[in-house]
Motif scaffolding. Structure first.
Motif, PDB file in Angstrom:
ATOM      1  N   GLN A   1       0.820  -1.209   0.000  1.00  0.00           N
ATOM      2  CA  GLN A   1       0.000   0.000   0.000  1.00  0.00           C
ATOM      3  C   GLN A   1       0.858   1.265   0.000  1.00  0.00           C
ATOM      4  OE1 GLN A   1      -2.322  -1.200   3.530  1.00  0.00           O
ATOM      5  NE2 GLN A   1      -4.159  -1.027   2.264  1.00  0.00           N
ATOM      6  N   LYS A   2       1.991   1.208   0.673  1.00  0.00           N
ATOM      7  CA  LYS A   2       2.897   2.353   0.691  1.00  0.00           C
ATOM      8  C   LYS A   2       3.472   2.610  -0.700  1.00  0.00           C
ATOM      9  CE  LYS A   2       6.667   4.303   3.444  1.00  0.00           C
ATOM     10  NZ  LYS A   2       7.586   4.086   4.588  1.00  0.00           N
ATOM     11  N   ILE A   3       3.785   1.538  -1.414  1.00  0.00           N
ATOM     12  CA  ILE A   3       4.269   1.667  -2.800  1.00  0.00           C
ATOM     13  C   ILE A   3       3.185   2.258  -3.693  1.00  0.00           C
ATOM     14  CG2 ILE A   3       4.949   0.334  -4.833  1.00  0.00           C
ATOM     15  CD1 ILE A   3       6.440  -1.552  -2.873  1.00  0.00           C
TER      16      ILE A   3
ATOM     17  N   LEU B   1       8.003  -2.057  -8.779  1.00  0.00           N
ATOM     18  CA  LEU B   1       8.486  -1.706  -7.440  1.00  0.00           C
ATOM     19  C   LEU B   1       8.089  -2.765  -6.412  1.00  0.00           C
ATOM     20  CD1 LEU B   1       7.876   2.165  -7.303  1.00  0.00           C
ATOM     21  CD2 LEU B   1       9.886   0.894  -8.083  1.00  0.00           C
ATOM     22  N   LEU B   2       6.921  -3.372  -6.600  1.00  0.00           N
ATOM     23  CA  LEU B   2       6.528  -4.478  -5.730  1.00  0.00           C
ATOM     24  C   LEU B   2       7.503  -5.642  -5.878  1.00  0.00           C
ATOM     25  CD1 LEU B   2       2.680  -4.381  -6.379  1.00  0.00           C
ATOM     26  CD2 LEU B   2       3.772  -3.937  -4.172  1.00  0.00           C
ATOM     27  N   ARG B   3       7.808  -6.003  -7.109  1.00  0.00           N
ATOM     28  CA  ARG B   3       8.741  -7.110  -7.349  1.00  0.00           C
ATOM     29  C   ARG B   3      10.133  -6.783  -6.817  1.00  0.00           C
ATOM     30  NH1 ARG B   3       7.411  -9.473 -13.457  1.00  0.00           N
ATOM     31  NH2 ARG B   3       5.195  -9.900 -13.098  1.00  0.00           N
ATOM     32  N   ALA B   4      10.556  -5.538  -6.984  1.00  0.00           N
ATOM     33  CA  ALA B   4      11.876  -5.142  -6.499  1.00  0.00           C
ATOM     34  C   ALA B   4      11.970  -5.269  -4.990  1.00  0.00           C
ATOM     35  CB  ALA B   4      12.192  -3.711  -6.929  1.00  0.00           C
ATOM     36  N   ASN B   5      10.826  -5.242  -4.304  1.00  0.00           N
ATOM     37  CA  ASN B   5      10.785  -5.408  -2.856  1.00  0.00           C
ATOM     38  C   ASN B   5      10.414  -6.832  -2.451  1.00  0.00           C
ATOM     39  OD1 ASN B   5      11.135  -2.772  -1.147  1.00  0.00           O
ATOM     40  ND2 ASN B   5      10.054  -2.129  -3.015  1.00  0.00           N
TER      41      ASN B   5
ATOM     42  N   MET C   1      -5.976  -0.009 -16.268  1.00  0.00           N
ATOM     43  CA  MET C   1      -4.963  -0.993 -15.923  1.00  0.00           C
ATOM     44  C   MET C   1      -4.483  -0.694 -14.503  1.00  0.00           C
ATOM     45  SD  MET C   1      -1.775  -1.972 -18.361  1.00  0.00           S
ATOM     46  CE  MET C   1      -0.291  -2.773 -17.802  1.00  0.00           C
ATOM     47  N   TRP C   2      -4.341  -1.748 -13.702  1.00  0.00           N
ATOM     48  CA  TRP C   2      -3.862  -1.579 -12.336  1.00  0.00           C
ATOM     49  C   TRP C   2      -2.947  -2.747 -11.978  1.00  0.00           C
ATOM     50  CZ3 TRP C   2      -8.824  -2.699 -13.803  1.00  0.00           C
ATOM     51  CH2 TRP C   2      -9.414  -3.867 -13.324  1.00  0.00           C
ATOM     52  N   SER C   3      -2.562  -2.872 -10.726  1.00  0.00           N
ATOM     53  CA  SER C   3      -1.613  -3.910 -10.301  1.00  0.00           C
ATOM     54  C   SER C   3      -2.275  -4.879  -9.340  1.00  0.00           C
ATOM     55  CB  SER C   3      -0.395  -3.277  -9.614  1.00  0.00           C
ATOM     56  OG  SER C   3       0.256  -2.365 -10.447  1.00  0.00           O
ATOM     57  N   GLU C   4      -1.708  -6.074  -9.244  1.00  0.00           N
ATOM     58  CA  GLU C   4      -2.124  -7.051  -8.244  1.00  0.00           C
ATOM     59  C   GLU C   4      -0.882  -7.617  -7.569  1.00  0.00           C
ATOM     60  OE1 GLU C   4      -6.388  -8.787  -9.794  1.00  0.00           O
ATOM     61  OE2 GLU C   4      -4.572  -9.808 -10.478  1.00  0.00           O
ATOM     62  N   VAL C   5      -0.962  -7.785  -6.253  1.00  0.00           N
ATOM     63  CA  VAL C   5       0.161  -8.299  -5.471  1.00  0.00           C
ATOM     64  C   VAL C   5      -0.299  -9.547  -4.727  1.00  0.00           C
ATOM     65  CG1 VAL C   5      -0.403  -6.769  -3.532  1.00  0.00           C
ATOM     66  CG2 VAL C   5       1.923  -7.704  -3.754  1.00  0.00           C
ATOM     67  N   LEU C   6       0.582 -10.535  -4.625  1.00  0.00           N
ATOM     68  CA  LEU C   6       0.255 -11.785  -3.942  1.00  0.00           C
ATOM     69  C   LEU C   6       0.663 -11.667  -2.474  1.00  0.00           C
ATOM     70  CD1 LEU C   6      -0.898 -14.627  -4.456  1.00  0.00           C
ATOM     71  CD2 LEU C   6       1.459 -15.411  -4.810  1.00  0.00           C
ATOM     72  N   ILE C   7      -0.337 -11.615  -1.589  1.00  0.00           N
ATOM     73  CA  ILE C   7      -0.121 -11.499  -0.149  1.00  0.00           C
ATOM     74  C   ILE C   7      -0.809 -12.675   0.541  1.00  0.00           C
ATOM     75  CG2 ILE C   7      -0.474 -10.092   1.915  1.00  0.00           C
ATOM     76  CD1 ILE C   7       1.375  -8.702   0.030  1.00  0.00           C
TER      77      ILE C   7
ATOM     78  N   LEU D   1      -5.337   6.019  -8.168  1.00  0.00           N
ATOM     79  CA  LEU D   1      -6.253   6.479  -7.125  1.00  0.00           C
ATOM     80  C   LEU D   1      -5.581   6.568  -5.757  1.00  0.00           C
ATOM     81  CD1 LEU D   1      -9.359   4.352  -8.179  1.00  0.00           C
ATOM     82  CD2 LEU D   1      -9.085   6.814  -8.481  1.00  0.00           C
ATOM     83  N   GLY D   2      -4.731   5.568  -5.437  1.00  0.00           N
ATOM     84  CA  GLY D   2      -4.023   5.567  -4.162  1.00  0.00           C
ATOM     85  C   GLY D   2      -4.921   5.329  -2.970  1.00  0.00           C
ATOM     86  N   ASN D   3      -5.917   4.454  -3.110  1.00  0.00           N
ATOM     87  CA  ASN D   3      -6.872   4.207  -2.030  1.00  0.00           C
ATOM     88  C   ASN D   3      -6.511   3.003  -1.163  1.00  0.00           C
ATOM     89  OD1 ASN D   3      -8.479   6.380  -2.730  1.00  0.00           O
ATOM     90  ND2 ASN D   3      -9.801   5.165  -4.078  1.00  0.00           N
ATOM     91  N   GLY D   4      -5.348   2.420  -1.372  1.00  0.00           N
ATOM     92  CA  GLY D   4      -4.961   1.265  -0.570  1.00  0.00           C
ATOM     93  C   GLY D   4      -5.603  -0.032  -1.011  1.00  0.00           C
ATOM     94  N   GLY D   5      -6.033  -0.113  -2.260  1.00  0.00           N
ATOM     95  CA  GLY D   5      -6.673  -1.308  -2.800  1.00  0.00           C
ATOM     96  C   GLY D   5      -7.617  -0.923  -3.914  1.00  0.00           C
TER      97      GLY D   5
END
Length: 511
Positions: free
Chosen positions: A380-382, A422-426, A450-456, A467-471
């Motif tokens: 979310q910070k990214i 940036l997610l992958r780099a982290n 187009m947006w991103s998805e992260v595996l958590i 948008l930067g809404n944290g999801g």
């Protein structure tokens, strides 16, 4: 406000359009063509440009260059946009293709280009400005644009006859197979000097075979031709994905190249998908149900993905979609994503577009994440970092992330690429999601996004740095997703472009 991709940039290269030649230019069997043919291009009944097909001898007289060129003038939200696409093939003295090419520009900009050379039953393709090379299978029977349009000349066609041929399609970087069904004669308007005229022409419907690569499945646009008694197309129609239906009429040079004086249609507005009612607090919505009507598509089952983010099913010829993005801390989601999902290597690895192994990208990644250790909070910070890092610019070329971090500008594609990298780099597995997003443009609509998805914790969660809404919310409708591994083209965007301009949304009551 979300930053949308200018769809017109994507719309032009979807279909390889070749102009119908005049009868006197029809080559005899085994001869090399030479000459130029003109077509008038219509959109919503208005003239928007010219399309030419030319066959010229190269210096020395042994090689022939076939060039199919289209110049269009359109409006996007009140602003005139000029597009040019030029593609074709180079032929040997025996008439065989040994090279291909494509160039595409908007308003005289740099655009993109592609050149291919046939070597040992394969085509070695170089793509600029991506500076990438690909070796793809080649079919020696593939027709060049001139041969494709002349193939019915002099042939006796009967109603119900079936035909097939292969041709090179630069956008997909593939040889595609096209299958046709010959219909009866129809009273059809054509363009002649002095105005329209009705003629009895034989109709033929041409349907390309689907292209599949992993989860990506795309059906290139079908075409309809109307042939005269010599087998020469006098009128053709095709659907240009992201734009709409184009009509191409055989014409003379003076009429086809005359200055456009009519008010050209606004394709920006036409690209949106309408919704029957406004959404209240759309980007905070957690679950919504839609009924989607699709035109000009017979196969609906694969148009919208079913996964953790949403479920899609076909009911009575329409798509019913339930969107309920996964929420952390035990929040449920729709779809088939029960259980833990494991990361694949390609969801962490650098690639052509997501080159997070670049030194500058690594520096930005550390800056974006700071000293946060919780995976979801880090993600979310990214997202928030990218929201403020990139300046909105819909004219920016889509380039690798190593260039995006240096230019710091772009649209939703650049946001998604940078966030994912940036997610992958982290150390967080990530991919891009491609689909539609709700907006209000005087009326409620969905537009390409187009947006991103992260595996958590074994679950894919969406992030939208425009948008930067944290999801993400239930106003994010997903068509597909992609990791971009071993990809040096924009092919992963095509499934979403297939639905743009073809769908209508209806909000359904909550279950």
């Amino acid at each position: 406000m979300p930053r949308f991709l200018p769809l017109l940039v994507l719309a032009l290269p979807i279909v390889a359009l070749a102009a119908p030649p005049a009868p006197q230019l029809v080559p005899t069997e085994g001869s090399i063509p030479e000459g130029t043919v003109y077509e008038t291009v219509l959109f919503e009944g208005k003239r928007i440009g010219v399309h030419t097909l030319s066959a010229t001898r190269e210096p020395g007289g042994k090689l022939t260059r076939i060039t199919s060129a289209m110049d269009l003038t359109l409006s996007r939200f009140g602003t005139l946009v000029k597009l040019r696409r030029e593609e074709g093939a180079r032929l040997t003295a025996e008439g065989k293709i040994f090279g291909t090419f494509l160039s595409q520009t908007q308003d005289g900009g740099k655009g993109m280009s592609l050149t291919g050379t046939v070597i040992d039953e394969a085509l070695l393709v170089r793509i600029l400005p991506l500076d990438a090379e690909r070796r793809v299978p080649w079919d020696a029977s593939a027709l060049d644009p001139w041969a494709a349009l002349h193939q019915f000349a002099g042939k006796k066609l009967e109603t119900g006859d079936k035909v097939s041929f292969t041709r090179w399609e630069p956008l997909y970087n593939r040889v595609i197979t096209v299958r046709g069904i010959v219909r009866g004669k129809e009273r059809t308007p054509v363009l002649v000097k002095g105005g329209d005229k009705m003629r009895d022409l034989r109709r033929i419907d041409l349907i390309p075979d689907p292209l599949e690569a992993g989860k990506t499945r795309v059906v290139p646009a079908r075409q309809t031709w109307w042939l005269d008694d010599e087998g020469i197309p006098q009128r053709r129609q095709t659907t240009l994905d992201g734009l709409g239906q184009l009509t191409l009429l055989r014409s003379d040079k003076t009429s086809a190249t005359a200055a456009i004086t009519n008010v050209v249609p606004d394709v920006g507005k036409a690209s949106f998908a309408p919704l029957n009612k406004m959404l209240r607090l759309p980007y905070q919505s957690t679950k919504l149900r839609y009924r989607i009507t699709v035109r000009d598509e017979s196969d609906l089952k694969d148009l919208f993905l079913s996964d953790e983010h949403q479920t899609a099913r076909v009911v009575d010829g329409k798509i019913e979609l339930t969107v309920a993005p996964p929420r952390p801390a035990g929040g449920g989601g729709a779809g088939t994503g029960a259980g833990k999902t494991r990361a694949r290597p390609e969801e962490l690895a650098p690639n052509f577009y997501l080159d997070h192994d670049d030194e500058r990208v690594q520096q930005v990644a550390k800056r974006a994440a700071g000293d946060e250790t919780d995976s979801w909070k880090k993600a979310q910070k990214i997202e928030r970092f990218v929201r403020t890092f990139l300046r909105n610019d819909n004219t920016a070329e889509l380039v690798p992330v190593s260039k995006i971090v240096r230019d710091a500008r772009g649209d939703c594609r650049h946001h998604a690429f940078l966030t994912t990298a940036l997610l992958r780099a982290n150390g967080l597995p990530a991919r891009t999601a491609i689909g539609l997003l709700y907006v209000h443009r005087g009326t409620p609509v969905f537009g390409f996004h187009m947006w991103s998805e992260v595996l958590i914790d074994g679950q894919w969660r969406g992030l939208d740095s425009t948008l930067g809404n944290g999801g993400v919310s239930a106003a994010h409708v997903k068509v597909t997703d992609h990791h971009w591994f071993n990809v040096a083209s924009l092919a992963p965007l095509l499934p979403a472009q297939k639905v743009v301009g073809k769908v209508r949304f209806e909000l359904l009551p909550s279950e």
